[in-house]
Design a protein around this motif. Structure first.
Motif, PDB file in Angstrom:
ATOM      1  N   TYR A 185       0.800   9.312  -3.068  1.00 29.07           N
ATOM      2  CA  TYR A 185       0.407  10.494  -2.297  1.00 29.07           C
ATOM      3  C   TYR A 185       1.533  10.988  -1.382  1.00 29.07           C
ATOM      4  CZ  TYR A 185      -4.157   8.991  -3.912  1.00 29.07           C
ATOM      5  OH  TYR A 185      -5.221   8.615  -4.700  1.00 29.07           O
ATOM      6  N   GLY A 186       2.720  10.428  -1.527  1.00 27.15           N
ATOM      7  CA  GLY A 186       3.854  10.921  -0.772  1.00 27.15           C
ATOM      8  C   GLY A 186       4.290  10.000   0.354  1.00 27.15           C
ATOM      9  N   LEU A 187       5.400  10.392   0.979  1.00 29.52           N
ATOM     10  CA  LEU A 187       6.021   9.549   1.999  1.00 29.52           C
ATOM     11  C   LEU A 187       5.181   9.475   3.274  1.00 29.52           C
ATOM     12  CD1 LEU A 187       8.567   7.880   2.032  1.00 29.52           C
ATOM     13  CD2 LEU A 187       9.778   9.794   3.086  1.00 29.52           C
ATOM     14  N   MET A 188       4.510  10.558   3.641  1.00 33.57           N
ATOM     15  CA  MET A 188       3.676  10.520   4.838  1.00 33.57           C
ATOM     16  C   MET A 188       2.519   9.543   4.663  1.00 33.57           C
ATOM     17  SD  MET A 188       4.872  12.328   7.289  1.00 33.57           S
ATOM     18  CE  MET A 188       3.432  12.524   8.334  1.00 33.57           C
ATOM     19  N   ALA A 189       1.984   9.469   3.445  1.00 37.44           N
ATOM     20  CA  ALA A 189       0.909   8.508   3.182  1.00 37.44           C
ATOM     21  C   ALA A 189       1.413   7.082   3.332  1.00 37.44           C
ATOM     22  CB  ALA A 189       0.349   8.727   1.781  1.00 37.44           C
ATOM     23  N   VAL A 190       2.653   6.846   2.910  1.00 35.44           N
ATOM     24  CA  VAL A 190       3.240   5.517   3.075  1.00 35.44           C
ATOM     25  C   VAL A 190       3.358   5.176   4.566  1.00 35.44           C
ATOM     26  CG1 VAL A 190       5.307   4.127   2.716  1.00 35.44           C
ATOM     27  CG2 VAL A 190       4.492   5.620   0.893  1.00 35.44           C
ATOM     28  N   ALA A 191       3.792   6.158   5.366  1.00 35.49           N
ATOM     29  CA  ALA A 191       3.917   5.917   6.806  1.00 35.49           C
ATOM     30  C   ALA A 191       2.555   5.594   7.417  1.00 35.49           C
ATOM     31  CB  ALA A 191       4.530   7.138   7.492  1.00 35.49           C
ATOM     32  N   TRP A 192       1.524   6.363   7.064  1.00 31.32           N
ATOM     33  CA  TRP A 192       0.190   6.103   7.611  1.00 31.32           C
ATOM     34  C   TRP A 192      -0.368   4.770   7.118  1.00 31.32           C
ATOM     35  CZ3 TRP A 192      -1.627   8.312  11.687  1.00 31.32           C
ATOM     36  CH2 TRP A 192      -1.278   9.612  12.005  1.00 31.32           C
ATOM     37  N   SER A 193       0.091   4.312   5.952  1.00 30.77           N
ATOM     38  CA  SER A 193      -0.395   3.029   5.439  1.00 30.77           C
ATOM     39  C   SER A 193       0.049   1.864   6.315  1.00 30.77           C
ATOM     40  CB  SER A 193       0.092   2.806   4.001  1.00 30.77           C
ATOM     41  OG  SER A 193       1.485   2.524   3.956  1.00 30.77           O
ATOM     42  N   MET A 194       1.063   2.084   7.168  1.00 34.30           N
ATOM     43  CA  MET A 194       1.490   1.038   8.086  1.00 34.30           C
ATOM     44  C   MET A 194       0.382   0.656   9.065  1.00 34.30           C
ATOM     45  SD  MET A 194       4.537   0.121   7.266  1.00 34.30           S
ATOM     46  CE  MET A 194       4.206   0.484   5.551  1.00 34.30           C
ATOM     47  N   PHE A 195      -0.565   1.581   9.299  1.00 36.03           N
ATOM     48  CA  PHE A 195      -1.692   1.262  10.170  1.00 36.03           C
ATOM     49  C   PHE A 195      -2.672   0.309   9.499  1.00 36.03           C
ATOM     50  CE2 PHE A 195      -0.222   4.942  12.520  1.00 36.03           C
ATOM     51  CZ  PHE A 195      -0.462   4.565  13.839  1.00 36.03           C
ATOM     52  N   LEU A 196      -2.522   0.121   8.199  1.00 36.11           N
ATOM     53  CA  LEU A 196      -3.279  -0.916   7.498  1.00 36.11           C
ATOM     54  C   LEU A 196      -2.457  -2.190   7.363  1.00 36.11           C
ATOM     55  CD1 LEU A 196      -4.881   1.142   4.569  1.00 36.11           C
ATOM     56  CD2 LEU A 196      -5.998   0.377   6.661  1.00 36.11           C
ATOM     57  N   ILE A 197      -1.190  -2.031   7.011  1.00 35.15           N
ATOM     58  CA  ILE A 197      -0.347  -3.178   6.703  1.00 35.15           C
ATOM     59  C   ILE A 197      -0.058  -4.011   7.947  1.00 35.15           C
ATOM     60  CG2 ILE A 197       1.954  -3.866   5.930  1.00 35.15           C
ATOM     61  CD1 ILE A 197       1.881  -1.507   3.994  1.00 35.15           C
ATOM     62  N   VAL A 198       0.391  -3.356   9.021  1.00 38.76           N
ATOM     63  CA  VAL A 198       0.803  -4.103  10.216  1.00 38.76           C
ATOM     64  C   VAL A 198      -0.368  -4.849  10.852  1.00 38.76           C
ATOM     65  CG1 VAL A 198       1.859  -3.940  12.496  1.00 38.76           C
ATOM     66  CG2 VAL A 198       2.750  -2.558  10.613  1.00 38.76           C
ATOM     67  N   PRO A 199      -1.518  -4.212  11.105  1.00 34.42           N
ATOM     68  CA  PRO A 199      -2.641  -4.989  11.652  1.00 34.42           C
ATOM     69  C   PRO A 199      -3.083  -6.124  10.738  1.00 34.42           C
ATOM     70  CG  PRO A 199      -3.036  -2.650  11.940  1.00 34.42           C
ATOM     71  CD  PRO A 199      -1.837  -2.777  11.054  1.00 34.42           C
ATOM     72  N   PHE A 200      -3.027  -5.885   9.403  1.00 33.64           N
ATOM     73  CA  PHE A 200      -3.397  -6.958   8.482  1.00 33.64           C
ATOM     74  C   PHE A 200      -2.435  -8.136   8.614  1.00 33.64           C
ATOM     75  CE2 PHE A 200      -2.810  -8.916   4.232  1.00 33.64           C
ATOM     76  CZ  PHE A 200      -4.065  -9.486   4.107  1.00 33.64           C
ATOM     77  N   GLU A 201      -1.144  -7.851   8.693  1.00 35.86           N
ATOM     78  CA  GLU A 201      -0.149  -8.923   8.868  1.00 35.86           C
ATOM     79  C   GLU A 201      -0.423  -9.705  10.148  1.00 35.86           C
ATOM     80  OE1 GLU A 201       3.692  -7.231   8.933  1.00 35.86           O
ATOM     81  OE2 GLU A 201       3.602  -6.446   6.896  1.00 35.86           O
ATOM     82  N   VAL A 202      -0.695  -8.980  11.226  1.00 37.87           N
ATOM     83  CA  VAL A 202      -0.892  -9.625  12.528  1.00 37.87           C
ATOM     84  C   VAL A 202      -2.168 -10.459  12.534  1.00 37.87           C
ATOM     85  CG1 VAL A 202      -1.296  -9.194  14.977  1.00 37.87           C
ATOM     86  CG2 VAL A 202       0.420  -7.871  13.743  1.00 37.87           C
ATOM     87  N   LEU A 203      -3.232  -9.936  11.949  1.00 37.08           N
ATOM     88  CA  LEU A 203      -4.482 -10.693  11.903  1.00 37.08           C
ATOM     89  C   LEU A 203      -4.322 -11.984  11.101  1.00 37.08           C
ATOM     90  CD1 LEU A 203      -7.130  -7.854  11.401  1.00 37.08           C
ATOM     91  CD2 LEU A 203      -6.777  -9.274  13.443  1.00 37.08           C
ATOM     92  N   MET A 204      -3.615 -11.902   9.976  1.00 36.07           N
ATOM     93  CA  MET A 204      -3.386 -13.099   9.178  1.00 36.07           C
ATOM     94  C   MET A 204      -2.501 -14.087   9.935  1.00 36.07           C
ATOM     95  SD  MET A 204      -5.260 -12.755   6.593  1.00 36.07           S
ATOM     96  CE  MET A 204      -4.724 -14.336   5.955  1.00 36.07           C
ATOM     97  N   ALA A 205      -1.448 -13.587  10.567  1.00 33.47           N
ATOM     98  CA  ALA A 205      -0.574 -14.467  11.341  1.00 33.47           C
ATOM     99  C   ALA A 205      -1.344 -15.134  12.472  1.00 33.47           C
ATOM    100  CB  ALA A 205       0.609 -13.667  11.896  1.00 33.47           C
ATOM    101  N   LEU A 206      -2.173 -14.351  13.159  1.00 32.24           N
ATOM    102  CA  LEU A 206      -2.960 -14.906  14.255  1.00 32.24           C
ATOM    103  C   LEU A 206      -3.945 -15.948  13.741  1.00 32.24           C
ATOM    104  CD1 LEU A 206      -3.445 -14.685  17.276  1.00 32.24           C
ATOM    105  CD2 LEU A 206      -5.135 -12.896  16.804  1.00 32.24           C
ATOM    106  N   HIS A 207      -4.494 -15.731  12.548  1.00 29.22           N
ATOM    107  CA  HIS A 207      -5.420 -16.704  11.957  1.00 29.22           C
ATOM    108  C   HIS A 207      -4.741 -18.052  11.759  1.00 29.22           C
ATOM    109  CE1 HIS A 207      -8.256 -18.586   9.196  1.00 29.22           C
ATOM    110  NE2 HIS A 207      -7.277 -18.720   8.321  1.00 29.22           N
TER     111      HIS A 207
END
Length: 377
Positions: A256-278
């Motif tokens: 869906y384009g580069l802007m969609a990739v940027a907005w996907s960081m709001f899924l990726i980063v919290p997911f990484e942090v939640l897993m790391a915190l777990h």
């Protein structure tokens, strides 16, 4: 945290780091960097072209190695031994596998973009991510090399590792959050100064990615704390989960384009942090209330830091494309707000800044340490 894994090159200084001799590490690192820059420029001037990078790396690496031997002339670490080889093999297998996963993640987005997006999109994404990682690499870049020996020393001294971890989180967010918030607000003028006007298309990407990265409060700490806690296998499991999921999210967003990739960081980063915190809480059990208490002072400091820039933006009809003058005023107000926030919240970072200022003043000619005995400013 996918970018926080220690590099192989950092292992050259491990004996010195274990001794907490960070002054010597600074001398080695700065000298090697200066030698690298001078050698590369010199070889380019002599017509070595792209080989200048290779020769500069050899000379810089050799300089660092010789300085390491000078500060710690102990060659016993090179003695071959099979003692405890099973434990070492078990540890190395998890560490190597985790490192391979992290290295793979660094290239996956570009491989995906190469097939789904054009070359210009790849360039914009690379510039945006480089700028967003600047606070981490330029300001907190030395943290990864300090965190591991510092955590290890606290364990050897009988201190509580989770207390040290939460305190480190407070220090990191006290610097990282205000920098990322300022970068999100002033992306356009900052890009104009650091990258040039030709890269202004990356400004929306920078604002979005910088805001998403604020979720990552444990940057540069995860691997170190898991290693010291004797849970290096958790680091492998962490990246084994996070890397494939993150890659799938990026691949889906890239359609869906580069802007969609940027907005996907709001899924990726919290997911990484939640897993790391777990995994961190499995190795070091602590309540989430303790984590929130550690983050709260930095949240207030961040709000104080962005108040000034918001006023400047509001005074210019809510435009984020500020001219150099107003942008400079906004940055100065952000710095003043940051210091005020540190003082207001009694942030641990404020005490360290006071200590650093006093140390610097005490070393000035004609100044004596007793005059600086009072710890309050």
């Amino acid at each position: 945290d996918l970018h926080s894994f220690p590099t192989r090159r950092s292992s050259d200084l491990e004996p010195v780091r274990r001794e907490m001799a960070f002054d010597k590490i600074a001398i080695i690192t700065v000298t090697s960097t200066i030698v690298y820059a001078a050698a590369m420029i010199g070889f380019v001037e002599l017509g070595f072209s792209y080989m200048s990078f290779a020769w500069a790396n050899i000379i810089s690496g050799s300089t660092g190695m010789l300085l390491g031997f000078y500060f710690r002339p102990d060659f016993s670490i090179f003695r071959l031994s099979l003692k405890d080889w099973r434990k070492l093999a078990d540890f190395a297998s998890y560490q190597t596998a985790a490192y391979a996963l992290v290295s793979l993640w660094e290239y996956i987005p570009y491989l995906i973009f190469g097939r789904l997006l054009d070359v210009a999109a790849v360039g914009l994404y690379q510039r945006a991510t480089t700028l967003c990682l600047l606070p981490k690499k330029a300001i907190l870049g030395g943290l990864a090399s300090i965190a591991l020996p510092a955590f290890s020393a606290s364990v050897r001294d009988g201190m509580d590792l989770k207390t040290s971890y939460l305190r480190a989180v407070t220090f990191i967010t006290g610097v990282q959050w205000p920098c990322l918030a300022l970068l999100a607000l002033l992306a356009r003028p900052i890009i104009a100064v650091l990258l040039g006007e030709q890269w202004q298309e990356a400004a929306p990407l920078v604002s979005i990615i910088a805001a998403a990265l604020m979720f990552n409060f444990s940057v540069n700490l995860t691997f170190s704390v898991l290693l010291v806690a004797g849970a290096v296998r958790y680091a492998f499991f962490l990246y084994l989960i996070v890397v494939p999921v993150s890659a799938l999210i990026v691949a889906g967003a890239a359609h869906y384009g580069l802007m969609a990739v940027a907005w996907s960081m709001f899924l990726i980063v919290p997911f990484e942090v939640l897993m790391a915190l777990h995994f961190i809480r499995r190795a070091l059990p602590f309540p989430l209330s303790a984590l929130l208490a550690a983050l709260m002072p930095s949240a207030v400091v961040t709000l104080c830091s962005v108040l000034g820039p918001w006023l400047v933006i509001a005074a210019h009809d809510w435009t984020f494309d500020l001219d150099p003058g107003p942008a400079a005023v906004a940055i100065l107000l952000a710095g003043a707000g940051w210091l005020a926030g540190l003082r207001l919240t009694r942030h641990p970072l404020y005490a360290e800044l006071v200590r650093a200022v006093k140390t610097a003043l005490a070393r000035l000619p004609g100044r004596s340490a007793p005059l600086l005995a009072d710890s309050r400013l």
